[in-house]
Write an enzyme that holds these catalytic residues in place. Structure first.
Site, PDB file in Angstrom:
ATOM      1  CB  CYS A   1      -0.791  -0.067   1.365  1.00 24.38           C
ATOM      2  SG  CYS A   1      -2.124  -1.484   1.305  1.00 24.38           S
TER       3      CYS A   1
ATOM      4  CG  ASP B   1      -2.555  -1.551   9.894  1.00 24.18           C
ATOM      5  OD1 ASP B   1      -2.149  -0.593   9.349  1.00 24.18           O
ATOM      6  OD2 ASP B   1      -2.309  -2.516  10.139  1.00 24.18           O
TER       7      ASP B   1
ATOM      8  NE  ARG C   1      -1.780  -6.072  -0.646  1.00 23.86           N
ATOM      9  CZ  ARG C   1      -1.258  -5.089   0.191  1.00 23.86           C
ATOM     10  NH1 ARG C   1      -1.645  -3.923  -0.179  1.00 23.86           N
ATOM     11  NH2 ARG C   1      -0.718  -5.455   1.101  1.00 23.86           N
TER      12      ARG C   1
END
Ligand code: EPU
Length: 428
Positions: free
Chosen positions: A116, A304, A396
Protein backbone atom coordinates in the site's frame (compact mmCIF):
# COMPACT_ATOMS: atom_id res chain seq x y z
CA UNK A 1 -11.35 -7.26 -12.06
CA UNK A 2 -14.29 -7.02 -9.68
CA UNK A 3 -16.16 -4.17 -8.07
CA UNK A 4 -18.13 -4.25 -4.84
CA UNK A 5 -21.66 -2.87 -4.70
CA UNK A 6 -23.45 -1.96 -1.49
CA UNK A 7 -26.93 -0.67 -0.77
CA UNK A 8 -26.58 1.13 2.52
CA UNK A 9 -28.88 1.51 5.47
CA UNK A 10 -29.07 -2.03 6.85
CA UNK A 11 -28.14 -2.65 10.49
CA UNK A 12 -25.66 -5.50 10.88
CA UNK A 13 -26.93 -8.26 13.18
CA UNK A 14 -25.40 -11.60 14.02
CA UNK A 15 -22.04 -13.24 14.53
CA UNK A 16 -19.04 -12.63 12.32
CA UNK A 17 -15.95 -14.80 12.51
CA UNK A 18 -12.49 -13.29 12.28
CA UNK A 19 -9.79 -15.04 10.23
CA UNK A 20 -6.10 -15.48 11.02
CA UNK A 21 -3.98 -12.33 11.18
CA UNK A 22 -2.75 -11.08 7.81
CA UNK A 23 0.25 -9.32 9.27
CA UNK A 24 1.29 -12.51 11.09
CA UNK A 25 0.64 -14.71 8.08
CA UNK A 26 2.92 -12.71 5.83
CA UNK A 27 5.79 -13.18 8.30
CA UNK A 28 5.05 -16.78 9.34
CA UNK A 29 5.26 -18.04 5.75
CA UNK A 30 8.77 -16.62 5.14
CA UNK A 31 9.80 -17.79 8.64
CA UNK A 32 9.21 -21.37 7.47
CA UNK A 33 12.15 -20.94 5.05
CA UNK A 34 14.42 -21.19 8.10
CA UNK A 35 13.30 -24.74 8.93
CA UNK A 36 14.78 -27.92 7.51
CA UNK A 37 11.49 -29.82 7.45
CA UNK A 38 7.83 -28.93 6.73
CA UNK A 39 6.01 -26.29 8.74
CA UNK A 40 2.22 -26.40 9.05
CA UNK A 41 0.34 -23.19 9.79
CA UNK A 42 -3.28 -23.50 10.88
CA UNK A 43 -5.87 -20.79 10.37
CA UNK A 44 -4.16 -18.77 7.64
CA UNK A 45 -6.48 -16.19 6.06
CA UNK A 46 -7.45 -16.87 2.44
CA UNK A 47 -6.13 -13.60 1.03
CA UNK A 48 -4.08 -12.75 -2.03
CA UNK A 49 -1.01 -11.74 0.03
CA UNK A 50 -0.84 -15.33 1.37
CA UNK A 51 -1.22 -16.87 -2.09
CA UNK A 52 1.45 -14.56 -3.58
CA UNK A 53 3.89 -15.42 -0.80
CA UNK A 54 3.10 -19.09 -1.40
CA UNK A 55 4.07 -18.75 -5.04
CA UNK A 56 7.28 -16.91 -4.06
CA UNK A 57 8.10 -19.89 -1.80
CA UNK A 58 7.63 -22.12 -4.86
CA UNK A 59 9.87 -19.86 -6.97
CA UNK A 60 12.77 -20.61 -4.66
CA UNK A 61 12.18 -24.37 -4.73
CA UNK A 62 9.94 -24.82 -1.70
CA UNK A 63 6.58 -26.56 -1.72
CA UNK A 64 3.47 -24.66 -0.64
CA UNK A 65 0.06 -26.26 -0.28
CA UNK A 66 -2.87 -24.26 1.02
CA UNK A 67 -6.51 -25.31 1.28
CA UNK A 68 -7.76 -21.85 2.24
CA UNK A 69 -7.22 -22.50 5.95
CA UNK A 70 -4.11 -24.53 6.58
CA UNK A 71 -0.81 -24.31 4.75
CA UNK A 72 2.06 -26.74 4.65
CA UNK A 73 5.37 -25.22 3.65
CA UNK A 74 8.14 -27.64 2.82
CA UNK A 75 11.43 -25.78 2.71
CA UNK A 76 13.61 -28.89 2.20
CA UNK A 77 14.63 -28.24 -1.42
CA UNK A 78 14.80 -24.47 -1.28
CA UNK A 79 17.70 -22.60 -2.81
CA UNK A 80 18.70 -18.96 -2.62
CA UNK A 81 17.28 -17.89 -5.98
CA UNK A 82 17.14 -14.17 -6.68
CA UNK A 83 13.65 -12.70 -6.38
CA UNK A 84 14.31 -9.40 -8.08
CA UNK A 85 10.89 -7.98 -8.91
CA UNK A 86 7.67 -9.42 -10.27
CA UNK A 87 5.51 -10.75 -7.47
CA UNK A 88 7.78 -9.29 -4.81
CA UNK A 89 6.51 -5.86 -5.83
CA UNK A 90 2.93 -6.86 -5.13
CA UNK A 91 3.22 -6.86 -1.37
CA UNK A 92 5.07 -4.99 1.30
CA UNK A 93 5.79 -8.07 3.38
CA UNK A 94 8.04 -9.57 0.72
CA UNK A 95 10.77 -7.85 2.72
CA UNK A 96 10.56 -10.78 5.20
CA UNK A 97 12.12 -12.95 2.49
CA UNK A 98 15.30 -10.92 3.06
CA UNK A 99 15.68 -11.82 6.74
CA UNK A 100 14.57 -15.42 6.27
CA UNK A 101 16.79 -16.14 3.26
CA UNK A 102 19.72 -14.35 4.85
CA UNK A 103 19.24 -16.49 7.98
CA UNK A 104 19.06 -19.75 6.04
CA UNK A 105 21.41 -19.21 3.06
CA UNK A 106 23.54 -16.26 4.24
CA UNK A 107 22.62 -14.55 1.00
CA UNK A 108 19.54 -13.18 -0.74
CA UNK A 109 18.48 -10.93 -3.60
CA UNK A 110 15.02 -9.48 -3.11
CA UNK A 111 13.37 -6.66 -5.05
CA UNK A 112 12.31 -3.62 -3.06
CA UNK A 113 8.85 -4.33 -1.66
CA UNK A 114 5.56 -2.92 -2.94
CA UNK A 115 2.31 -2.85 -0.96
CA UNK A 116 0.00 0.00 0.00
CA UNK A 117 1.13 3.54 -0.75
CA UNK A 118 0.85 5.30 2.58
CA UNK A 119 3.60 7.89 2.13
CA UNK A 120 7.30 7.14 2.59
CA UNK A 121 7.94 3.59 3.86
CA UNK A 122 11.71 3.21 4.17
CA UNK A 123 13.40 -0.05 5.24
CA UNK A 124 16.57 1.54 6.61
CA UNK A 125 16.08 -0.06 10.04
CA UNK A 126 15.83 -3.54 8.51
CA UNK A 127 19.10 -2.91 6.65
CA UNK A 128 20.78 -1.45 9.72
CA UNK A 129 19.89 -4.67 11.55
CA UNK A 130 21.18 -6.97 8.79
CA UNK A 131 24.43 -5.02 8.63
CA UNK A 132 24.86 -5.21 12.40
CA UNK A 133 24.55 -8.99 12.08
CA UNK A 134 27.47 -8.98 9.63
CA UNK A 135 25.75 -8.78 6.23
CA UNK A 136 26.83 -6.58 3.36
CA UNK A 137 23.76 -4.91 1.93
CA UNK A 138 23.63 -3.11 -1.41
CA UNK A 139 20.81 -1.71 -3.47
CA UNK A 140 21.27 -2.47 -7.17
CA UNK A 141 18.63 -1.52 -9.72
CA UNK A 142 15.76 -1.68 -7.30
CA UNK A 143 16.76 -4.94 -5.62
CA UNK A 144 18.45 -5.46 -2.26
CA UNK A 145 21.49 -7.74 -2.34
CA UNK A 146 22.43 -9.30 1.01
CA UNK A 147 25.46 -11.47 1.68
CA UNK A 148 27.30 -12.57 4.82
CA UNK A 149 30.28 -14.86 5.42
CA UNK A 150 28.66 -15.61 8.71
CA UNK A 151 25.98 -13.94 10.80
CA UNK A 152 27.08 -12.83 14.26
CA UNK A 153 24.78 -11.77 17.07
CA UNK A 154 24.76 -8.03 17.79
CA UNK A 155 23.12 -5.35 19.90
CA UNK A 156 20.75 -3.36 17.70
CA UNK A 157 18.89 -0.26 18.84
CA UNK A 158 16.07 0.62 16.43
CA UNK A 159 15.89 4.36 15.74
CA UNK A 160 12.24 3.94 14.79
CA UNK A 161 9.87 1.44 16.39
CA UNK A 162 9.20 -0.82 13.41
CA UNK A 163 7.16 -4.02 13.22
CA UNK A 164 8.84 -5.08 9.97
CA UNK A 165 12.40 -4.38 11.13
CA UNK A 166 11.85 -6.14 14.46
CA UNK A 167 10.55 -9.30 12.77
CA UNK A 168 13.09 -9.22 9.94
CA UNK A 169 16.03 -8.93 12.33
CA UNK A 170 14.56 -11.73 14.44
CA UNK A 171 14.35 -13.95 11.33
CA UNK A 172 18.02 -13.49 10.50
CA UNK A 173 19.25 -13.52 14.11
CA UNK A 174 17.80 -16.93 15.02
CA UNK A 175 20.49 -18.48 12.80
CA UNK A 176 23.34 -16.08 13.80
CA UNK A 177 26.22 -17.11 16.03
CA UNK A 178 25.75 -15.82 19.56
CA UNK A 179 23.31 -13.39 21.12
CA UNK A 180 21.34 -10.63 19.42
CA UNK A 181 19.58 -7.98 21.44
CA UNK A 182 16.97 -5.83 19.70
CA UNK A 183 16.29 -2.69 21.71
CA UNK A 184 13.37 -0.34 21.10
CA UNK A 185 11.68 -3.31 19.44
CA UNK A 186 8.06 -3.13 18.32
CA UNK A 187 5.57 -4.87 20.64
CA UNK A 188 2.72 -5.80 18.27
CA UNK A 189 0.99 -9.18 18.88
CA UNK A 190 2.17 -10.35 15.44
CA UNK A 191 5.75 -10.21 16.73
CA UNK A 192 4.88 -12.57 19.56
CA UNK A 193 3.17 -14.87 17.04
CA UNK A 194 6.26 -15.05 14.83
CA UNK A 195 8.50 -15.58 17.88
CA UNK A 196 6.20 -18.41 19.00
CA UNK A 197 6.53 -20.15 15.64
CA UNK A 198 10.31 -19.68 15.62
CA UNK A 199 10.55 -21.00 19.20
CA UNK A 200 8.49 -24.06 18.24
CA UNK A 201 10.98 -24.54 15.39
CA UNK A 202 13.78 -24.58 17.97
CA UNK A 203 14.85 -20.92 18.18
CA UNK A 204 15.78 -19.30 21.49
CA UNK A 205 13.92 -16.01 21.82
CA UNK A 206 13.04 -14.08 24.97
CA UNK A 207 11.14 -10.86 25.39
CA UNK A 208 8.96 -10.82 22.24
CA UNK A 209 6.11 -8.43 23.01
CA UNK A 210 8.38 -6.16 25.08
CA UNK A 211 10.76 -3.54 23.75
CA UNK A 212 13.87 -5.67 24.36
CA UNK A 213 14.12 -8.99 22.52
CA UNK A 214 17.01 -11.37 23.19
CA UNK A 215 17.82 -14.06 20.66
CA UNK A 216 20.44 -16.78 21.05
CA UNK A 217 21.28 -18.16 17.61
CA UNK A 218 20.96 -21.89 16.96
CA UNK A 219 22.49 -24.19 14.32
CA UNK A 220 19.31 -25.80 13.14
CA UNK A 221 15.56 -25.18 13.04
CA UNK A 222 12.99 -27.86 12.34
CA UNK A 223 9.42 -27.92 11.08
CA UNK A 224 6.45 -27.82 13.44
CA UNK A 225 2.71 -27.06 13.60
CA UNK A 226 1.56 -23.57 14.53
CA UNK A 227 -1.87 -21.95 14.98
CA UNK A 228 -1.95 -18.30 13.90
CA UNK A 229 -3.47 -15.56 16.08
CA UNK A 230 -6.75 -13.91 15.03
CA UNK A 231 -6.57 -10.74 12.95
CA UNK A 232 -7.04 -7.81 15.33
CA UNK A 233 -7.43 -5.36 12.43
CA UNK A 234 -10.12 -7.44 10.75
CA UNK A 235 -11.85 -7.74 14.15
CA UNK A 236 -11.57 -3.98 14.62
CA UNK A 237 -12.97 -3.35 11.14
CA UNK A 238 -16.09 -5.38 11.96
CA UNK A 239 -16.45 -3.73 15.37
CA UNK A 240 -16.43 -0.35 13.63
CA UNK A 241 -18.88 -1.64 10.99
CA UNK A 242 -21.29 -2.74 13.75
CA UNK A 243 -21.14 0.70 15.38
CA UNK A 244 -21.42 2.47 12.02
CA UNK A 245 -24.63 0.69 11.06
CA UNK A 246 -26.20 0.97 14.52
CA UNK A 247 -26.29 -2.82 14.57
CA UNK A 248 -25.59 -5.49 17.14
CA UNK A 249 -22.78 -7.83 16.22
CA UNK A 250 -20.78 -10.50 18.00
CA UNK A 251 -17.25 -10.51 16.67
CA UNK A 252 -16.01 -14.05 17.17
CA UNK A 253 -12.43 -15.35 17.34
CA UNK A 254 -10.80 -12.22 18.72
CA UNK A 255 -8.33 -11.62 21.53
CA UNK A 256 -10.09 -8.69 23.30
CA UNK A 257 -6.82 -7.36 24.73
CA UNK A 258 -5.53 -6.85 21.15
CA UNK A 259 -8.28 -4.33 20.37
CA UNK A 260 -8.45 -2.52 23.71
CA UNK A 261 -7.56 0.89 22.24
CA UNK A 262 -10.48 0.61 19.81
CA UNK A 263 -12.85 -0.71 22.48
CA UNK A 264 -12.02 2.32 24.63
CA UNK A 265 -12.63 4.76 21.76
CA UNK A 266 -15.93 3.16 20.80
CA UNK A 267 -17.12 3.35 24.42
CA UNK A 268 -16.05 7.00 24.54
CA UNK A 269 -18.34 7.57 21.54
CA UNK A 270 -21.27 5.98 23.37
CA UNK A 271 -21.16 2.55 21.72
CA UNK A 272 -21.88 -0.48 23.92
CA UNK A 273 -18.96 -2.91 23.82
CA UNK A 274 -18.97 -6.08 25.93
CA UNK A 275 -15.96 -8.34 25.91
CA UNK A 276 -15.93 -12.07 26.55
CA UNK A 277 -13.10 -14.57 26.35
CA UNK A 278 -12.75 -14.69 22.58
CA UNK A 279 -15.79 -12.69 21.50
CA UNK A 280 -16.79 -9.05 21.59
CA UNK A 281 -20.32 -7.74 21.32
CA UNK A 282 -20.72 -4.31 19.75
CA UNK A 283 -24.07 -2.52 19.83
CA UNK A 284 -24.29 0.83 18.07
CA UNK A 285 -26.47 3.75 19.15
CA UNK A 286 -28.22 6.45 17.15
CA UNK A 287 -26.28 9.30 18.74
CA UNK A 288 -22.50 9.03 18.65
CA UNK A 289 -20.08 11.48 20.30
CA UNK A 290 -17.15 12.94 18.38
CA UNK A 291 -13.73 11.84 19.69
CA UNK A 292 -10.10 12.63 18.91
CA UNK A 293 -7.83 9.75 17.88
CA UNK A 294 -4.07 9.53 17.54
CA UNK A 295 -2.51 6.44 15.98
CA UNK A 296 0.43 5.02 17.90
CA UNK A 297 2.51 1.88 18.05
CA UNK A 298 0.90 -1.05 19.92
CA UNK A 299 -0.88 -0.96 22.33
CA UNK A 300 -1.93 2.47 21.07
CA UNK A 301 -4.65 2.98 18.48
CA UNK A 302 -3.51 1.14 15.30
CA UNK A 303 -2.86 3.11 12.13
CA UNK A 304 -4.52 0.23 10.26
CA UNK A 305 -7.87 1.14 11.84
CA UNK A 306 -7.52 4.86 11.32
CA UNK A 307 -9.19 4.82 7.90
CA UNK A 308 -12.21 2.66 8.85
CA UNK A 309 -12.61 4.69 12.05
CA UNK A 310 -12.67 7.96 10.10
CA UNK A 311 -15.67 6.64 8.16
CA UNK A 312 -17.49 6.00 11.45
CA UNK A 313 -16.68 9.48 12.75
CA UNK A 314 -18.64 11.12 9.90
CA UNK A 315 -21.73 10.01 11.86
CA UNK A 316 -20.58 11.42 15.22
CA UNK A 317 -21.90 14.66 16.72
CA UNK A 318 -19.27 17.38 16.67
CA UNK A 319 -15.70 17.65 15.43
CA UNK A 320 -13.21 14.78 15.66
CA UNK A 321 -9.49 15.10 14.96
CA UNK A 322 -7.75 11.97 13.67
CA UNK A 323 -3.96 12.17 13.69
CA UNK A 324 -1.80 9.49 12.09
CA UNK A 325 1.63 9.60 13.71
CA UNK A 326 2.79 6.42 11.92
CA UNK A 327 2.05 7.23 8.25
CA UNK A 328 1.97 10.86 7.19
CA UNK A 329 -0.06 10.32 4.04
CA UNK A 330 -2.56 7.63 4.94
CA UNK A 331 -5.45 9.84 3.92
CA UNK A 332 -6.30 8.75 0.39
CA UNK A 333 -9.71 7.59 1.60
CA UNK A 334 -10.68 11.12 2.56
CA UNK A 335 -11.35 12.36 -0.99
CA UNK A 336 -13.55 9.34 -1.55
CA UNK A 337 -15.46 9.91 1.70
CA UNK A 338 -15.99 13.49 0.57
CA UNK A 339 -17.56 12.21 -2.65
CA UNK A 340 -20.02 10.49 -0.36
CA UNK A 341 -20.88 13.80 1.35
CA UNK A 342 -18.53 13.53 4.34
CA UNK A 343 -17.37 16.78 5.89
CA UNK A 344 -13.65 16.03 6.31
CA UNK A 345 -10.52 18.03 5.64
CA UNK A 346 -6.88 17.04 5.92
CA UNK A 347 -4.42 19.32 7.67
CA UNK A 348 -0.89 17.92 7.80
CA UNK A 349 -1.03 14.55 9.55
CA UNK A 350 -4.61 15.06 10.73
CA UNK A 351 -8.07 14.58 9.30
CA UNK A 352 -10.70 16.85 10.80
CA UNK A 353 -14.14 15.29 10.63
CA UNK A 354 -17.29 17.26 11.34
CA UNK A 355 -20.53 15.42 11.84
CA UNK A 356 -23.06 14.14 11.84
CA UNK A 357 -23.70 13.86 8.12
CA UNK A 358 -25.77 11.34 6.23
CA UNK A 359 -23.41 9.73 3.73
CA UNK A 360 -24.69 9.32 0.17
CA UNK A 361 -23.87 6.35 -2.04
CA UNK A 362 -21.35 7.10 -4.81
CA UNK A 363 -18.78 5.55 -7.14
CA UNK A 364 -15.53 5.44 -5.21
CA UNK A 365 -12.11 3.86 -5.51
CA UNK A 366 -10.12 1.99 -2.87
CA UNK A 367 -6.55 3.22 -3.15
CA UNK A 368 -5.18 0.83 -0.53
CA UNK A 369 -6.31 -2.01 1.73
CA UNK A 370 -7.66 -0.11 4.72
CA UNK A 371 -9.05 2.68 2.53
CA UNK A 372 -11.07 -0.12 0.95
CA UNK A 373 -12.36 -1.22 4.35
CA UNK A 374 -13.25 2.40 5.16
CA UNK A 375 -15.27 2.68 1.94
CA UNK A 376 -17.11 -0.59 2.58
CA UNK A 377 -18.13 0.76 6.00
CA UNK A 378 -19.10 4.11 4.48
CA UNK A 379 -21.14 2.28 1.83
CA UNK A 380 -23.07 0.39 4.52
CA UNK A 381 -23.77 3.70 6.32
CA UNK A 382 -24.82 5.56 3.18
CA UNK A 383 -28.15 6.20 1.59
CA UNK A 384 -28.45 4.42 -1.77
CA UNK A 385 -25.88 2.52 -3.78
CA UNK A 386 -22.11 2.66 -3.41
CA UNK A 387 -19.83 1.12 -5.99
CA UNK A 388 -16.24 0.43 -4.99
CA UNK A 389 -13.42 -0.27 -7.42
CA UNK A 390 -9.84 -1.13 -6.45
CA UNK A 391 -11.22 -4.31 -4.84
CA UNK A 392 -7.89 -6.09 -5.40
CA UNK A 393 -6.55 -4.03 -2.47
CA UNK A 394 -9.31 -5.36 -0.20
CA UNK A 395 -8.62 -8.92 -1.38
CA UNK A 396 -5.01 -8.56 -0.23
CA UNK A 397 -6.04 -8.48 3.41
CA UNK A 398 -9.68 -9.41 4.12
CA UNK A 399 -10.71 -13.03 3.75
CA UNK A 400 -14.31 -13.38 2.50
CA UNK A 401 -15.30 -9.84 3.47
CA UNK A 402 -18.32 -9.65 1.17
CA UNK A 403 -19.68 -13.05 2.26
CA UNK A 404 -19.08 -12.38 5.96
CA UNK A 405 -20.85 -9.00 5.89
CA UNK A 406 -23.70 -10.23 3.75
CA UNK A 407 -24.25 -13.11 6.23
CA UNK A 408 -24.96 -10.56 8.97
CA UNK A 409 -27.36 -8.43 6.97
CA UNK A 410 -25.37 -6.12 4.71
CA UNK A 411 -26.65 -5.74 1.16
CA UNK A 412 -23.30 -6.19 -0.50
CA UNK A 413 -22.11 -8.16 -3.53
CA UNK A 414 -19.31 -8.41 -6.08
CA UNK A 415 -19.65 -7.88 -9.81
CA UNK A 416 -17.22 -8.28 -12.67
CA UNK A 417 -16.18 -4.96 -14.17
CA UNK A 418 -16.75 -4.48 -17.89
CA UNK A 419 -13.67 -3.84 -20.09
CA UNK A 420 -14.82 -0.26 -20.47
CA UNK A 421 -15.03 0.22 -16.69
CA UNK A 422 -11.56 -1.29 -16.22
CA UNK A 423 -10.19 1.22 -18.76
CA UNK A 424 -11.98 4.12 -17.04
CA UNK A 425 -10.55 3.19 -13.63
CA UNK A 426 -7.04 2.78 -15.07
CA UNK A 427 -7.19 6.21 -16.68
CA UNK A 428 -8.74 7.97 -13.68
N1 EPU B 1 10.02 3.02 9.31
C1 EPU B 1 11.23 3.61 9.05
N2 EPU B 1 12.28 2.81 8.73
C2 EPU B 1 12.17 1.47 8.65
C3 EPU B 1 10.95 0.86 8.92
C4 EPU B 1 9.87 1.67 9.25
O1 EPU B 1 11.37 4.82 9.11
O2 EPU B 1 13.17 0.81 8.35
C5 EPU B 1 8.87 3.85 9.71
C6 EPU B 1 7.71 3.73 8.71
O3 EPU B 1 7.87 4.61 7.62
C7 EPU B 1 6.52 4.05 9.59
C8 EPU B 1 6.93 3.50 10.95
O4 EPU B 1 8.34 3.35 10.91
O5 EPU B 1 6.38 5.44 9.71
C9 EPU B 1 6.32 2.16 11.30
O6 EPU B 1 6.53 1.26 10.24
P1 EPU B 1 6.62 -0.32 10.46
O7 EPU B 1 7.95 -0.79 10.01
O8 EPU B 1 6.19 -0.66 11.84
O9 EPU B 1 5.54 -0.82 9.42
P2 EPU B 1 5.62 -2.10 8.54
O10 EPU B 1 6.27 -3.19 9.30
O11 EPU B 1 6.14 -1.81 7.19
C10 EPU B 1 3.42 -3.14 9.43
C11 EPU B 1 2.14 -3.60 8.83
C12 EPU B 1 1.32 -2.41 8.40
C13 EPU B 1 1.09 -1.51 9.61
C14 EPU B 1 2.42 -1.12 10.25
C15 EPU B 1 2.26 -0.32 11.51
C16 EPU B 1 2.82 -5.67 7.83
C17 EPU B 1 3.10 -6.43 6.60
N3 EPU B 1 2.44 -4.41 7.67
O12 EPU B 1 4.09 -2.44 8.39
O13 EPU B 1 0.08 -2.94 7.97
O14 EPU B 1 0.42 -0.36 9.19
O15 EPU B 1 3.16 -2.32 10.56
O16 EPU B 1 1.55 -1.03 12.46
O17 EPU B 1 2.91 -6.18 8.94
C18 EPU B 1 -1.93 -2.96 6.80
O18 EPU B 1 -2.14 -4.07 7.33
O19 EPU B 1 -2.81 -2.32 6.16
C19 EPU B 1 -0.61 -2.37 6.93
C20 EPU B 1 -0.20 -1.38 6.18
Amino acid sequence: MDKIKIIGGERLRGTIKVSGAKNSAVALIPAAILAESPVTIEGLPDISDVRILGSLIEEIGGAFSFDGKEAVIDPTDMVSMPLPNGKVKKLRASYYLMGAMLGRFKKAVVGLPGGCHLGPRPIDQHIKGFEALGATVTNEQGAIYLRAEELRGARIFLDVVSVGATINIMLAAVRAKGRTIIENAAKEPEIIDVATLLSNMGAKIKGAGTDVIRIDGVEKLSGCRHAIIPDRIEAGTYMIAAAATGGEVIVDNVIPQHVESLTAKLREMGVRVETGEDQILVAGTEVLKAVDVKTLVYPGFPTDLQQPFTALLTKANGTSVVTDTIYSARFKHIDELRRMNANVKVEGRSAIVTGPVKLQGAKVKASDLRAGAALVIAGMMAEGMTEITGVEHIDRGYSGLVEKLSDIGAVIWREKMTDEEVEQVKNA
